[in-house]
Design a protein around this motif. Sequence first.
Motif, short mmCIF file in Angstrom:
data_model
loop_
_atom_site.label_atom_id
_atom_site.label_comp_id
_atom_site.label_asym_id
_atom_site.label_seq_id
_atom_site.Cartn_x
_atom_site.Cartn_y
_atom_site.Cartn_z
N VAL A 199 -26.56 -1.96 -110.51
CA VAL A 199 -25.42 -1.11 -110.89
C VAL A 199 -24.96 -1.51 -112.29
N SER A 200 -24.77 -0.54 -113.15
CA SER A 200 -24.13 -0.76 -114.45
C SER A 200 -22.82 0.02 -114.47
N LEU A 201 -21.77 -0.64 -114.92
CA LEU A 201 -20.47 0.01 -115.09
C LEU A 201 -20.05 -0.08 -116.54
N GLN A 202 -19.25 0.87 -116.98
CA GLN A 202 -18.72 0.82 -118.34
C GLN A 202 -17.52 -0.11 -118.37
N THR A 203 -17.81 -1.41 -118.32
CA THR A 203 -16.74 -2.39 -118.17
C THR A 203 -15.79 -2.40 -119.36
N HIS A 204 -16.27 -1.97 -120.53
CA HIS A 204 -15.37 -1.94 -121.69
C HIS A 204 -14.22 -0.96 -121.47
N LYS A 205 -14.45 0.08 -120.67
CA LYS A 205 -13.37 1.03 -120.40
C LYS A 205 -12.35 0.43 -119.45
N TYR A 206 -12.81 -0.39 -118.51
CA TYR A 206 -11.88 -1.10 -117.64
C TYR A 206 -11.09 -2.16 -118.43
N LEU A 207 -11.74 -2.75 -119.44
CA LEU A 207 -11.08 -3.74 -120.28
C LEU A 207 -10.21 -3.11 -121.35
N ASN A 208 -10.33 -1.78 -121.50
CA ASN A 208 -9.55 -1.03 -122.49
C ASN A 208 -9.83 -1.51 -123.91
N ILE A 209 -11.14 -1.65 -124.19
CA ILE A 209 -11.59 -2.01 -125.54
C ILE A 209 -12.61 -0.96 -125.98
N PRO A 210 -12.95 -0.91 -127.29
CA PRO A 210 -13.89 0.10 -127.76
C PRO A 210 -15.26 -0.03 -127.11
#
Length: 210
Positions: A199-210
């Motif tokens: 599984v890959s998640l867009q963790t940068h969006k959860y971290l609220n970073i670019p």
Amino acid sequence: MISEETKELVDKGIMLPLMEEFYTIQGEGYHKGTAAYFIRIGGCDVGCHWCDVKESWDAEVHPPTPIGQIVENATKFSKTIVITGGEPLTWDMTALTSALKKQGCQIHIETSGAYDMTGTWDWVCLSPKKIKLPKPEIYARANELKVIVFNKHDFQFAEEQAAKVHEECILYLQPEWSNREKMIPQIVDYVMQNPKWKVSLQTHKYLNIP
């Protein structure tokens, strides 16, 4: 309107339509959690309806920028460089990657594979799209295969793509962000039944970073 001289330099990859550049944490795939400098190149005609950077599509709105300036900016921050887009292989990546290599950089690319592979790469993230499939020779170059899952039909597409990469290529299923609440449970179930996938998640969006 750019001059013919500038257009010629862009065509040769001596200048590139630079949309944005920034230092952040890689949020996706194998290198998630790694600090990296992102270089986003404008221009893409693949046209994914769920693309979250549609503003990258039109190369003409992004200023042609000398690769020397791009390299200078990048190497102030990091030796880990991610080239993304848009579709960076729209352009010849030879000159940019050669210049980065001379500075001792590790260079990653995120590509749909829809165009000929140019440049020198330490890591190739292939994210194929149904509407414009990768060039056949690019499958052999992929270090990771990242398939975006928007609906249940994408699992079949993912398997078709996985059959084309080499055995050591790491396989990822990533939910399309706007549909993640619906698709994450299906992806989790699919990976548990088919553990060759991760599984890959867009963790940068959860971290609220670019």
